[in-house]
Design a protein around this motif. Sequence first.
Motif, mmCIF file in Angstrom:
data_model
loop_
_atom_site.group_PDB
_atom_site.id
_atom_site.type_symbol
_atom_site.label_atom_id
_atom_site.label_comp_id
_atom_site.label_asym_id
_atom_site.label_seq_id
_atom_site.Cartn_x
_atom_site.Cartn_y
_atom_site.Cartn_z
ATOM 1 N N ASP A 139 6.466 -18.774 0.946
ATOM 2 C CA ASP A 139 7.184 -17.649 0.928
ATOM 3 C C ASP A 139 6.798 -16.627 1.979
ATOM 4 N N PHE A 140 5.597 -16.618 2.229
ATOM 5 C CA PHE A 140 5.098 -15.336 3.164
ATOM 6 C C PHE A 140 4.311 -16.391 4.260
ATOM 7 N N ALA A 141 4.886 -17.189 4.847
ATOM 8 C CA ALA A 141 4.362 -17.842 6.132
ATOM 9 C C ALA A 141 4.145 -16.799 7.374
ATOM 10 N N TYR A 142 5.142 -15.962 7.443
ATOM 11 C CA TYR A 142 4.929 -14.796 8.362
ATOM 12 C C TYR A 142 3.501 -14.151 8.565
ATOM 13 N N LEU A 143 2.728 -14.456 7.308
ATOM 14 C CA LEU A 143 1.401 -13.730 7.203
ATOM 15 C C LEU A 143 0.273 -14.809 6.893
ATOM 16 N N LEU A 144 0.636 -16.070 6.734
ATOM 17 C CA LEU A 144 -0.077 -16.886 5.963
ATOM 18 C C LEU A 144 -1.611 -16.988 6.736
ATOM 19 N N GLY A 145 -1.838 -16.810 8.070
ATOM 20 C CA GLY A 145 -2.978 -17.003 8.519
ATOM 21 C C GLY A 145 -3.796 -15.894 8.070
ATOM 22 N N PRO A 166 4.328 -3.931 8.797
ATOM 23 C CA PRO A 166 5.620 -4.059 8.072
ATOM 24 C C PRO A 166 5.488 -5.679 7.422
ATOM 25 N N ARG A 167 4.694 -6.450 7.668
ATOM 26 C CA ARG A 167 4.407 -7.671 7.148
ATOM 27 C C ARG A 167 3.755 -7.455 5.815
ATOM 28 N N LEU A 168 2.708 -6.261 5.925
ATOM 29 C CA LEU A 168 2.140 -6.030 4.365
ATOM 30 C C LEU A 168 3.351 -5.355 3.377
ATOM 31 N N ARG A 169 4.184 -4.474 4.048
ATOM 32 C CA ARG A 169 5.206 -3.913 3.099
ATOM 33 C C ARG A 169 5.893 -5.084 2.845
ATOM 34 N N ARG A 170 6.370 -6.030 3.281
ATOM 35 C CA ARG A 170 7.277 -7.338 2.885
ATOM 36 C C ARG A 170 6.435 -8.015 1.835
ATOM 37 N N LEU A 171 5.168 -8.071 1.983
ATOM 38 C CA LEU A 171 4.300 -8.816 1.068
ATOM 39 C C LEU A 171 4.157 -8.031 -0.173
ATOM 40 N N LEU A 172 4.002 -6.875 -0.273
ATOM 41 C CA LEU A 172 4.213 -6.000 -1.398
ATOM 42 C C LEU A 172 5.557 -6.293 -2.085
ATOM 43 N N ALA A 173 6.583 -6.059 -1.357
ATOM 44 C CA ALA A 173 7.827 -6.248 -1.875
ATOM 45 C C ALA A 173 8.044 -7.607 -2.466
ATOM 46 N N TYR A 174 7.583 -8.709 -2.065
ATOM 47 C CA TYR A 174 7.522 -10.046 -2.580
ATOM 48 C C TYR A 174 6.780 -9.721 -3.703
ATOM 49 N N PRO A 197 3.253 -5.298 14.804
ATOM 50 C CA PRO A 197 3.941 -6.379 15.040
ATOM 51 C C PRO A 197 5.293 -6.410 13.873
ATOM 52 N N GLN A 198 6.482 -6.977 14.282
ATOM 53 C CA GLN A 198 7.395 -7.040 13.456
ATOM 54 C C GLN A 198 7.315 -8.036 12.333
ATOM 55 N N ALA A 199 8.115 -7.837 11.381
ATOM 56 C CA ALA A 199 7.716 -8.708 9.925
ATOM 57 C C ALA A 199 8.576 -9.829 10.432
#
Length: 162
Positions: free
Chosen positions: A42-48, A14-22, A160-162
């Motif tokens: 804006d995508f701190a949830y995936l920054l690492g 779901p984090r990758l789906r969120r990044l694509l939407a961004y 994992p959840q977004a």
Amino acid sequence: MSDDTAASLSLVDPRLRRLLAYWLDRRGKRAMPARGDIDPLDFAYLLGSIMLVDVLPQPGGDFRFRYRVYGVDAVAHSGMDLTGRYTEDFPGAEFAAKLKQSYTNLVQGGVPRRVQRREYNDGRYYELEGLLLPLGDAAGINMILVGMAFGPWMMGIAPPQA
């Protein structure tokens, strides 16, 4: 890329789906956003798990790809920091060639791509889903934003959840 095409990527994480939407939002009506349109906060949830890859055209229509940013999660999973280095610096010539081919396909196609890997390389097991997103301007793609999701969710465990 339409929303239908984005859905066809079938991203598991779901984090990758969120990044694509961004990315789609930042792109607007253009073919792709520029690097300046992207704010990593804006995508701190995936920054690492983010990589920024410079696209370096070479004579004869070939490309080299240099990691400007290589996220700490990618370092932990690969056992090396490739920041400032090139795809060919990745150990294992076959794996390095796959990376280069994935990036080349993105540059030639000009649209987001999903990659999935389950393989051994240099004594390590890689299990990941990746989202490759072009960045650039009217002159073409000059950078690739890569989001990675690592691990056991590919074996039937919930992501994992977004």
